[in-house]
Scaffold this motif. Sequence first.
Motif, PDB file in Angstrom:
ATOM      1  N   MET A 191     -30.216   5.478  -1.671  1.00 30.39           N
ATOM      2  CA  MET A 191     -29.289   5.020  -0.610  1.00 30.39           C
ATOM      3  C   MET A 191     -28.343   3.926  -1.135  1.00 30.39           C
ATOM      4  N   ILE A 192     -28.969   2.804  -1.626  1.00 30.76           N
ATOM      5  CA  ILE A 192     -28.159   1.774  -2.299  1.00 30.76           C
ATOM      6  C   ILE A 192     -28.686   1.669  -3.721  1.00 30.76           C
ATOM      7  N   GLU A 193     -27.781   1.773  -4.667  1.00 29.17           N
ATOM      8  CA  GLU A 193     -28.202   1.667  -6.054  1.00 29.17           C
ATOM      9  C   GLU A 193     -27.321   0.661  -6.778  1.00 29.17           C
ATOM     10  N   LEU A 194     -27.974  -0.324  -7.352  1.00 24.54           N
ATOM     11  CA  LEU A 194     -27.243  -1.295  -8.170  1.00 24.54           C
ATOM     12  C   LEU A 194     -27.568  -0.968  -9.617  1.00 24.54           C
ATOM     13  N   ILE A 195     -26.524  -0.715 -10.396  1.00 22.41           N
ATOM     14  CA  ILE A 195     -26.750  -0.262 -11.767  1.00 22.41           C
ATOM     15  C   ILE A 195     -26.176  -1.276 -12.738  1.00 22.41           C
ATOM     16  N   ASN A 196     -27.076  -1.911 -13.465  1.00 19.60           N
ATOM     17  CA  ASN A 196     -26.686  -2.841 -14.532  1.00 19.60           C
ATOM     18  C   ASN A 196     -25.669  -3.877 -14.058  1.00 19.60           C
ATOM     19  N   LEU A 197     -25.958  -4.451 -12.903  1.00 20.92           N
ATOM     20  CA  LEU A 197     -24.989  -5.339 -12.254  1.00 20.92           C
ATOM     21  C   LEU A 197     -25.023  -6.748 -12.858  1.00 20.92           C
ATOM     22  N   THR A 198     -23.877  -7.212 -13.284  1.00 16.21           N
ATOM     23  CA  THR A 198     -23.773  -8.570 -13.820  1.00 16.21           C
ATOM     24  C   THR A 198     -22.634  -9.272 -13.097  1.00 16.21           C
ATOM     25  N   LYS A 199     -22.877 -10.547 -12.742  1.00 16.29           N
ATOM     26  CA  LYS A 199     -21.798 -11.323 -12.119  1.00 16.29           C
ATOM     27  C   LYS A 199     -21.691 -12.665 -12.821  1.00 16.29           C
TER      28      LYS A 199
ATOM     29  N   ILE B 264     -23.207  -6.073  -2.641  1.00 10.99           N
ATOM     30  CA  ILE B 264     -23.521  -4.749  -2.086  1.00 10.99           C
ATOM     31  C   ILE B 264     -22.344  -4.197  -1.285  1.00 10.99           C
ATOM     32  N   ASN B 265     -21.581  -5.081  -0.626  1.00 10.72           N
ATOM     33  CA  ASN B 265     -20.373  -4.570   0.052  1.00 10.72           C
ATOM     34  C   ASN B 265     -19.092  -5.027  -0.656  1.00 10.72           C
ATOM     35  N   LEU B 266     -19.262  -5.518  -1.857  1.00  9.56           N
ATOM     36  CA  LEU B 266     -18.146  -5.977  -2.706  1.00  9.56           C
ATOM     37  C   LEU B 266     -17.357  -7.127  -2.098  1.00  9.56           C
ATOM     38  N   LEU B 267     -18.010  -7.918  -1.203  1.00 10.22           N
ATOM     39  CA  LEU B 267     -17.371  -9.179  -0.815  1.00 10.22           C
ATOM     40  C   LEU B 267     -17.226 -10.007  -2.084  1.00 10.22           C
ATOM     41  N   GLU B 268     -18.179  -9.790  -2.989  1.00 11.67           N
ATOM     42  CA  GLU B 268     -18.111 -10.384  -4.329  1.00 11.67           C
ATOM     43  C   GLU B 268     -18.019  -9.221  -5.300  1.00 11.67           C
ATOM     44  N   ARG B 269     -17.019  -9.244  -6.176  1.00 10.84           N
ATOM     45  CA  ARG B 269     -16.893  -8.132  -7.125  1.00 10.84           C
ATOM     46  C   ARG B 269     -17.732  -8.412  -8.374  1.00 10.84           C
ATOM     47  N   PRO B 270     -18.632  -7.503  -8.741  1.00 10.40           N
ATOM     48  CA  PRO B 270     -19.409  -7.748  -9.967  1.00 10.40           C
ATOM     49  C   PRO B 270     -18.502  -7.761 -11.200  1.00 10.40           C
ATOM     50  N   THR B 271     -18.921  -8.522 -12.203  1.00 11.69           N
ATOM     51  CA  THR B 271     -18.149  -8.562 -13.450  1.00 11.69           C
ATOM     52  C   THR B 271     -18.298  -7.231 -14.182  1.00 11.69           C
TER      53      THR B 271
ATOM     54  N   GLY C 266     -24.306   7.578  -2.346  1.00 11.91           N
ATOM     55  CA  GLY C 266     -23.676   8.453  -3.336  1.00 11.91           C
ATOM     56  C   GLY C 266     -22.256   8.080  -3.731  1.00 11.91           C
ATOM     57  N   VAL C 267     -21.700   7.031  -3.107  1.00 12.78           N
ATOM     58  CA  VAL C 267     -20.309   6.664  -3.425  1.00 12.78           C
ATOM     59  C   VAL C 267     -20.301   5.386  -4.270  1.00 12.78           C
ATOM     60  N   ASN C 268     -19.633   5.440  -5.396  1.00 17.15           N
ATOM     61  CA  ASN C 268     -19.525   4.279  -6.270  1.00 17.15           C
ATOM     62  C   ASN C 268     -18.425   3.340  -5.741  1.00 17.15           C
ATOM     63  N   LEU C 269     -18.833   2.263  -5.068  1.00 14.11           N
ATOM     64  CA  LEU C 269     -17.854   1.377  -4.414  1.00 14.11           C
ATOM     65  C   LEU C 269     -16.906   0.739  -5.415  1.00 14.11           C
ATOM     66  N   THR C 270     -17.419   0.460  -6.622  1.00 12.36           N
ATOM     67  CA  THR C 270     -16.592  -0.238  -7.608  1.00 12.36           C
ATOM     68  C   THR C 270     -15.407   0.626  -8.073  1.00 12.36           C
ATOM     69  N   ALA C 271     -15.464   1.931  -7.788  1.00  9.03           N
ATOM     70  CA  ALA C 271     -14.382   2.803  -8.249  1.00  9.03           C
ATOM     71  C   ALA C 271     -13.381   3.129  -7.132  1.00  9.03           C
TER      72      ALA C 271
ATOM     73  N   LYS D  27     -15.036   2.483   3.719  1.00  8.65           N
ATOM     74  CA  LYS D  27     -16.466   2.591   3.382  1.00  8.65           C
ATOM     75  C   LYS D  27     -17.242   1.389   3.921  1.00  8.65           C
ATOM     76  N   ARG D  28     -16.572   0.227   3.931  1.00 12.69           N
ATOM     77  CA  ARG D  28     -17.259  -0.993   4.397  1.00 12.69           C
ATOM     78  C   ARG D  28     -17.677  -0.895   5.865  1.00 12.69           C
ATOM     79  N   ARG D  29     -17.015   0.000   6.615  1.00  8.13           N
ATOM     80  CA  ARG D  29     -17.418   0.146   8.035  1.00  8.13           C
ATOM     81  C   ARG D  29     -18.846   0.640   8.141  1.00  8.13           C
ATOM     82  N   SER D  30     -19.330   1.316   7.089  1.00  7.96           N
ATOM     83  CA  SER D  30     -20.714   1.809   7.166  1.00  7.96           C
ATOM     84  C   SER D  30     -21.711   0.755   6.681  1.00  7.96           C
TER      85      SER D  30
END
Length: 343
Positions: free
Chosen positions: A1-9, A51-58, A66-71, A80-83
């Motif tokens: 459902m939510i997947e964080l992949i190799n997230l660095t900030k 998770i909702n990109l209020l903060e953008r990961p580095t 299933g949707v890659n928010l960073t792209a 998408k943020r409405r969900s």
Amino acid sequence: MIELINLTKEYRSGKQSITALKHINLQIHEGEIFGIIGHSGAGKSTLIRCINLLERPTSGEVVVDGVNLTALSPSELQAKRRSIGMIFQHFNLLSSATVFDNVAFPLRLAKRPKSEIKEKVDRLLQLVGLEAHSHKYPAQLSGGQKQRVGIARALANDPKVLLCDEATSALDPQTTQSILDLLVDINRKLGITIVLITHEMHVIRAICDRVAVIDGGNIVELGKVAEVFLNPRQDVTREFIAQIIESEFDRTILQETQKAHHETNGNRRVVQVSFLGASTYEPILSRVTQTHGVHFNILHGTISRMKDVPYGRLVLELIGSPELLDVTIRDLIANHLEVEVIG
Ligand SMILES: Nc1ncnc2c1ncn2[C@@H]1O[C@H](COP(=O)(O)OP(=O)(O)OP(=O)(O)O)[C@@H](O)[C@H]1O
């Protein structure tokens, strides 16, 4: 459902840089209540805001449903943020708008028809128990009522995920419990996945299915709440658990019992026994000790629950021959109890 992949900030200001999140990999399942606990500065807020990109990961990816928010493009991200709804420690309500208008705000932004807005806001205010307060302003409400408005507003666009950023930290214990009950109700009735951050273990114990412990920007422990609670692997996790062990076992009792039975010290052992789930209600202890002819003396005990799972923890002095003590401990473990010899 939510997947964080190799997230660095990494936060940079001038020549200084702080890495708030270090290669985080995390999967949050659909329909669960997932808690993230950590001390101040551990990276909790940064993580939940990624998770909702209020903060953008580095670097790294955030995949929701299933949707890659960073792209996504800015407009795709906005849709998408409405969900993904969010509530905050200090509620973030519009002070010059009524309760009704605060909840209606996201629907008006989404240009929903007036009749639909009225019907939906009324329904949401009923869900959070504020139907009698719709014309009030935030200043006329208690903290718990303000958070209920925040929750109703976060649910306005029928999100699949609700992010809770220290949502009960500004509330007293009784109000905290009522907001936690409401979150469980929403999770069950609407099937919404809930992700919350907190520095309070009792919040995790009360409502979460799984927990991640974050420390220095790393996830250092992860698992079902009951398992992490009964079998913590990291010191930081033990510290959080100590917050809620109502009356910690007083170890001076160990020395006193040792003194009292010094002539039989080879024939006694002090053990901490933990029960989980159904075994909490079964007479395993008396059955096993009777079978092997071992006596026990209770030095300390608690019985409580984690969300829906009951658990118990006892400190016992077992008395019998070394061979019988060994076989008793083995039998308790075979009956799915956690046993730790502590003296
Ligand atoms: N905008 C920012 N600019 C620079 N550094 C930041 C910024 N936001 C957070 N940090 C730093 O990143 C680290 C993680 O902060 P974060 O707020 O995510 O932690 P936290 O666990 O939520 O703490 P708290 O419970 O105190 O809010 C800290 O060292 C913090 O000082």
